[in-house]
Design a protein around this motif. Structure first.
Motif, PDB file in Angstrom:
ATOM      1  N   TRP A   1      -3.418  -1.498  -9.761  1.00  0.00           N
ATOM      2  CA  TRP A   1      -2.767  -1.699  -8.457  1.00  0.00           C
ATOM      3  C   TRP A   1      -1.597  -2.674  -8.611  1.00  0.00           C
ATOM      4  O   TRP A   1      -0.487  -2.405  -8.176  1.00  0.00           O
ATOM      5  CB  TRP A   1      -3.784  -2.230  -7.449  1.00  0.00           C
TER       6      TRP A   1
ATOM      7  N   LYS B   1       0.838  -1.200   0.000  1.00  0.00           N
ATOM      8  CA  LYS B   1       0.000   0.000   0.000  1.00  0.00           C
ATOM      9  C   LYS B   1       0.873   1.249   0.000  1.00  0.00           C
ATOM     10  O   LYS B   1       0.592   2.210  -0.710  1.00  0.00           O
ATOM     11  CB  LYS B   1      -0.914  -0.031   1.226  1.00  0.00           C
TER      12      LYS B   1
ATOM     13  N   GLU C   1       1.394 -10.053  -7.311  1.00  0.00           N
ATOM     14  CA  GLU C   1       0.466 -10.242  -6.195  1.00  0.00           C
ATOM     15  C   GLU C   1       0.698 -11.599  -5.550  1.00  0.00           C
ATOM     16  O   GLU C   1       1.273 -12.499  -6.147  1.00  0.00           O
ATOM     17  CB  GLU C   1      -0.986 -10.121  -6.666  1.00  0.00           C
TER      18      GLU C   1
ATOM     19  N   GLU D   1     -10.732  -1.351   0.106  1.00  0.00           N
ATOM     20  CA  GLU D   1      -9.942  -0.138   0.312  1.00  0.00           C
ATOM     21  C   GLU D   1      -9.093   0.188  -0.914  1.00  0.00           C
ATOM     22  O   GLU D   1      -8.984   1.345  -1.329  1.00  0.00           O
ATOM     23  CB  GLU D   1      -9.054  -0.308   1.545  1.00  0.00           C
ATOM     24  N   ILE D   2      -8.506  -0.836  -1.511  1.00  0.00           N
ATOM     25  CA  ILE D   2      -7.695  -0.634  -2.720  1.00  0.00           C
ATOM     26  C   ILE D   2      -8.569  -0.102  -3.847  1.00  0.00           C
ATOM     27  O   ILE D   2      -8.217   0.872  -4.516  1.00  0.00           O
ATOM     28  CB  ILE D   2      -7.000  -1.952  -3.141  1.00  0.00           C
TER      29      ILE D   2
ATOM     30  N   TYR E   1      -7.902  -2.793  -9.799  1.00  0.00           N
ATOM     31  CA  TYR E   1      -7.023  -3.795  -9.210  1.00  0.00           C
ATOM     32  C   TYR E   1      -5.868  -4.141 -10.147  1.00  0.00           C
ATOM     33  O   TYR E   1      -4.732  -4.332  -9.716  1.00  0.00           O
ATOM     34  CB  TYR E   1      -7.784  -5.060  -8.806  1.00  0.00           C
TER      35      TYR E   1
ATOM     36  N   LEU F   1      -4.622 -10.499   0.499  1.00  0.00           N
ATOM     37  CA  LEU F   1      -5.467  -9.391   0.919  1.00  0.00           C
ATOM     38  C   LEU F   1      -6.855  -9.901   1.285  1.00  0.00           C
ATOM     39  O   LEU F   1      -7.449 -10.683   0.537  1.00  0.00           O
ATOM     40  CB  LEU F   1      -5.570  -8.343  -0.196  1.00  0.00           C
ATOM     41  N   ASN F   2      -7.360  -9.424   2.424  1.00  0.00           N
ATOM     42  CA  ASN F   2      -8.719  -9.820   2.790  1.00  0.00           C
ATOM     43  C   ASN F   2      -9.724  -8.918   2.075  1.00  0.00           C
ATOM     44  O   ASN F   2      -9.354  -7.978   1.368  1.00  0.00           O
ATOM     45  CB  ASN F   2      -8.911  -9.807   4.315  1.00  0.00           C
ATOM     46  N   ARG F   3     -10.994  -9.174   2.268  1.00  0.00           N
ATOM     47  CA  ARG F   3     -12.061  -8.466   1.558  1.00  0.00           C
ATOM     48  C   ARG F   3     -12.020  -6.960   1.831  1.00  0.00           C
ATOM     49  O   ARG F   3     -12.156  -6.148   0.915  1.00  0.00           O
ATOM     50  CB  ARG F   3     -13.409  -9.052   1.967  1.00  0.00           C
ATOM     51  N   ASP F   4     -11.827  -6.579   3.087  1.00  0.00           N
ATOM     52  CA  ASP F   4     -11.785  -5.160   3.445  1.00  0.00           C
ATOM     53  C   ASP F   4     -10.620  -4.443   2.770  1.00  0.00           C
ATOM     54  O   ASP F   4     -10.754  -3.298   2.322  1.00  0.00           O
ATOM     55  CB  ASP F   4     -11.686  -4.993   4.967  1.00  0.00           C
ATOM     56  N   GLN F   5      -9.480  -5.104   2.706  1.00  0.00           N
ATOM     57  CA  GLN F   5      -8.318  -4.505   2.052  1.00  0.00           C
ATOM     58  C   GLN F   5      -8.552  -4.339   0.550  1.00  0.00           C
ATOM     59  O   GLN F   5      -8.138  -3.341  -0.037  1.00  0.00           O
ATOM     60  CB  GLN F   5      -7.076  -5.351   2.311  1.00  0.00           C
ATOM     61  N   MET F   6      -9.215  -5.316  -0.053  1.00  0.00           N
ATOM     62  CA  MET F   6      -9.538  -5.225  -1.483  1.00  0.00           C
ATOM     63  C   MET F   6     -10.473  -4.042  -1.749  1.00  0.00           C
ATOM     64  O   MET F   6     -10.290  -3.300  -2.712  1.00  0.00           O
ATOM     65  CB  MET F   6     -10.185  -6.525  -1.977  1.00  0.00           C
TER      66      MET F   6
END
Length: 181
Positions: A72, A2, A38, A50-51, A69, A43-48
């Motif tokens: 990213w 990040k 990658e 956020e990205i 993504y 990455l968990n769902r919340d991090q995805m």
């Protein structure tokens, strides 16, 4: 990752000496990162989420129209640099290179050349100056520094002779020299 893409989009170096590799699965993650940019399921769902929320701003700033993504991953590949420092001694390096092909295909391999005599002497002198030894004069420390340099050079020469005679490689690395000190 990040930090490399969103927070401060400047190149970041991640230095990994072989002593930090406790489990071979760590190299599998590095292999995936080198190959595709990658690590699957890292990455968990919340991090995805956020990205995907933060990337449109970065993409607008860069003037790029892509899936967020994918951009990213592209930015991670261009901004995150991994430096692996591995000793060629033993079978570990050879085995790791066979198991994780991205270590060869996606990397630049720099073989460290032998240190020149003045570098060996300089390192041994500086190391010995830092060590406090009772009743050891500076002259004795200077002689010990010369001895360490001579021992390392002699070992390198004998390793070369050993290779020429038996066709078996024996490595002496800068790390083994520093360990000697």
């Amino acid at each position: 990752m990040k930090q490399a893409v969103i927070e401060s989009p400047i190149p970041i170096v991640y230095f990994v000496p072989d002593t930090m590799i406790i489990k071979e699965s760590f190299l599998e993650d590095i292999n995936n990162l080198l190959n595709s940019g990658e690590v699957p399921n890292m990455l968990n769902r919340d991090q995805m989420i956020e990205i995907k929320k933060s990337m449109p701003d970065v993409m607008k700033q860069d003037g790029v129209m892509k899936e967020s993504y994918a951009y990213w991953v592209e930015k991670v590949r261009s901004h995150l640099h991994i430096v692996l420092a591995m000793s060629p001694v033993g079978e570990k390096l050879r085995t790791r290179l066979r198991m994780f092909p991205s270590l060869v295909n996606c990397c630049t391999i720099d073989w460290i050349k032998p240190w020149p005599e003045d570098a060996l002497l300089s390192v041994s002198t500086m190391k010995l100056e830092k060590i406090e030894m009772n009743s050891v004069t500076p002259e004795i420390k200077a002689n010990l520094a010369q001895l360490a340099m001579f021992a390392h050079i002699t070992i390198e020469q004998e390793a070369e002779r050993f290779y020429n005679t038996l066709k078996r490689k024996v490595y002496t690395t800068p790390k083994s020299y520093i360990d000697l000190l």
